[in-house]
Design an enzyme around this catalytic site. Structure first.
Site, PDB file in Angstrom:
ATOM      1  N   ALA A 223     158.289  12.473  19.147  1.00  9.49           N
ATOM      2  CA  ALA A 223     158.037  11.131  19.678  1.00  9.49           C
ATOM      3  C   ALA A 223     159.018  10.122  19.093  1.00  9.49           C
ATOM      4  O   ALA A 223     159.602   9.314  19.817  1.00  9.49           O
ATOM      5  CB  ALA A 223     156.600  10.716  19.373  1.00  9.49           C
ATOM      6  N   GLU A 226     162.945  11.526  20.260  1.00  7.62           N
ATOM      7  CA  GLU A 226     163.230  11.558  21.698  1.00  7.62           C
ATOM      8  C   GLU A 226     163.075  10.175  22.328  1.00  7.62           C
ATOM      9  O   GLU A 226     163.934   9.706  23.076  1.00  7.62           O
ATOM     10  CB  GLU A 226     162.286  12.564  22.382  1.00  7.62           C
ATOM     11  N   CYS A 333     151.115   3.986  19.996  1.00  4.08           N
ATOM     12  CA  CYS A 333     152.140   4.734  19.266  1.00  4.08           C
ATOM     13  C   CYS A 333     152.169   4.399  17.777  1.00  4.08           C
ATOM     14  O   CYS A 333     152.433   3.260  17.391  1.00  4.08           O
ATOM     15  CB  CYS A 333     153.507   4.447  19.888  1.00  4.08           C
TER      16      CYS A 333
END
Length: 402
Positions: A223, A226, A333
């Protein structure tokens, strides 16, 4: 309308088609509802009746390397498992690791650009090595091994696409196994000789199993790495295609945080996040049955004219900017602070690098929808680009460092 997620024209520019979707619609091809407005996508991400309910892919013996990494990671679980895993990882993640990296990120970005010269590939020469360096420093991956991270990550994340082929799946399963084996060996080393890094801290957490440690580390690597590469590449392309905003940002560096957020909003690196109904749930005038899947279309939500003025325009100073690029709710996130540091540092270094920046040729786009990305972004610092071919047809490309 029925969207074909594999259509090359749709992948090239999905926003016109996404704009035509209603707030919530049934998609026959995927067997899911599509949430395409900001309010609806936000509700999907926040509603506790809609969760990440992991099911092992079948046949289980074939997909075990992939299943192992996902059934043990926080993103694929709901409370109480998610709560436990996130709190344990967040505890280690929050011990000043991100803050201590800020100066190093800025220095690394500047060094990469200085080495790149006056024509370069933004991804191969800057974004990828920067992201690998940052996430590897955070976790404690030795420099000699860092070249292995990008290929593993790139192979694994292709499993999330709507369309896949056997070759893609085979490469992803191999990468899952190799990545997991490597991290187990690294964790064993850190157990006997701890360093000041995230892996060492995770090893010291008594309630984290070996499988959970590996799954958590790979989630952070995939995560954090990328998404950072793709967000920076897509964001810079958007900025260069809005020269008035590039000039505005050069004139006022206080806009850097806002510009980084706009990069995530305008062309987000992740376009689809799926939720499963744990029980019957009502979204607007639609009832989703238990077990039904809803896909929050983040790119569509981020271009909603009801929330964002002139949504198809890149606005380097856009405020407020309540984009959904980092998700929302329970699964927001965890690495968002690190991604923001990378975007701001990379953008600042790029502006410092040369008084003029332009696309040397048309960027080459990855043929995927869920993970939206370029495979090459040729940049020139000269007033007149020396090459202009687009690349996918094999014509001459601008020379850049690799």
């Amino acid at each position: 309308m029925e969207i074909d997620f594999s259509d090359p024209e749709f992948i090239r520019d999905p926003y016109p088609a996404l704009r035509q979707l209603p707030a919530l619609s049934w998609h026959e091809g995927t067997g899911r509802w599509l949430a395409a407005r900001h309010a609806t996508a936000d509700a999907v991400l926040r509603d506790r009746k809609l969760g990440r309910l992991w099911r092992d892919r079948e046949p289980a013996d074939v997909y075990e390397p992939f299943n192992l990494l996902h059934r043990n990671q926080m993103m694929e679980n709901e409370p109480p498992v998610h709560t436990r895993l996130r709190s344990l990882v967040a505890s280690a993640f929050g011990r000043g690791h991100v803050a201590r990296l800020r100066p190093a990120v800025a220095t690394t970005a500047a060094e990469l650009l200085n080495a790149a010269g006056d024509e370069f590939d933004l991804l191969a020469d800057v974004a990828e090595p920067l992201a690998v360096t940052v996430i590897a420093e955070l976790l404690g991956v030795p420099e000699a091994d860092r070249h292995r991270l990008r290929p593993w990550s790139a192979a694994i994340v292709r499993m999330y696409e709507v369309e896949r082929n056997p070759e893609v799946e085979s490469a992803a399963l191999t990468a899952c196994q190799e990545f997991a084996d490597y991290l187990r060996r690294l964790a064993a080393k850190r157990e006997t000789a701890p360093h000041d890094d995230l892996i060492s801290h995770l090893v010291a957490v008594p309630d984290l199993t070996g499988d959970e440690l590996v799954a958590s580390a790979i989630l952070l690597l995939n995560a954090g790495h990328e998404a950072s590469v793709n967000a920076f590449g897509g964001g810079v392309v958007a900025l260069l295609r809005h020269p008035d905003q590039l000039a505005r940002l050069r004139a006022d560096r206080t806009l850097l945080p806002a510009a980084a957020e706009e990069m995530i909003r305008y062309d987000p690196p992740l376009h689809m996040f799926i939720r499963t109904a744990a029980a019957e749930v009502r979204l607007g005038d639609v009832t989703i049955p238990a077990g039904g899947e809803v896909a929050a279309l983040l790119g569509a939500a981020n271009r909603d004219p009801a929330v964002f003025a002139d949504p198809d325009r890149f606005d380097a100073g856009r405020t407020p900017n309540p984009h959904l690029g980092f998700g929302a709710g329970l699964h927001f996130c965890l690495g968002a602070p690190l991604a923001r540091i990378e975007l701001q540092a990379g953008l600042s270094a790029l502006l410092d690098h040369a008084p003029e920046l332009a696309l040397a040729a048309e960027p080459i786009q990855r043929p995927t929808f869920v993970l939206r990305a370029y495979t090459a972004v040729p940049i020139t610092t000269r007033s007149t680009p020396t090459a202009r071919s687009s690349g996918p047809d094999g014509r001459e490309q601008p020379r850049h460092r690799r």
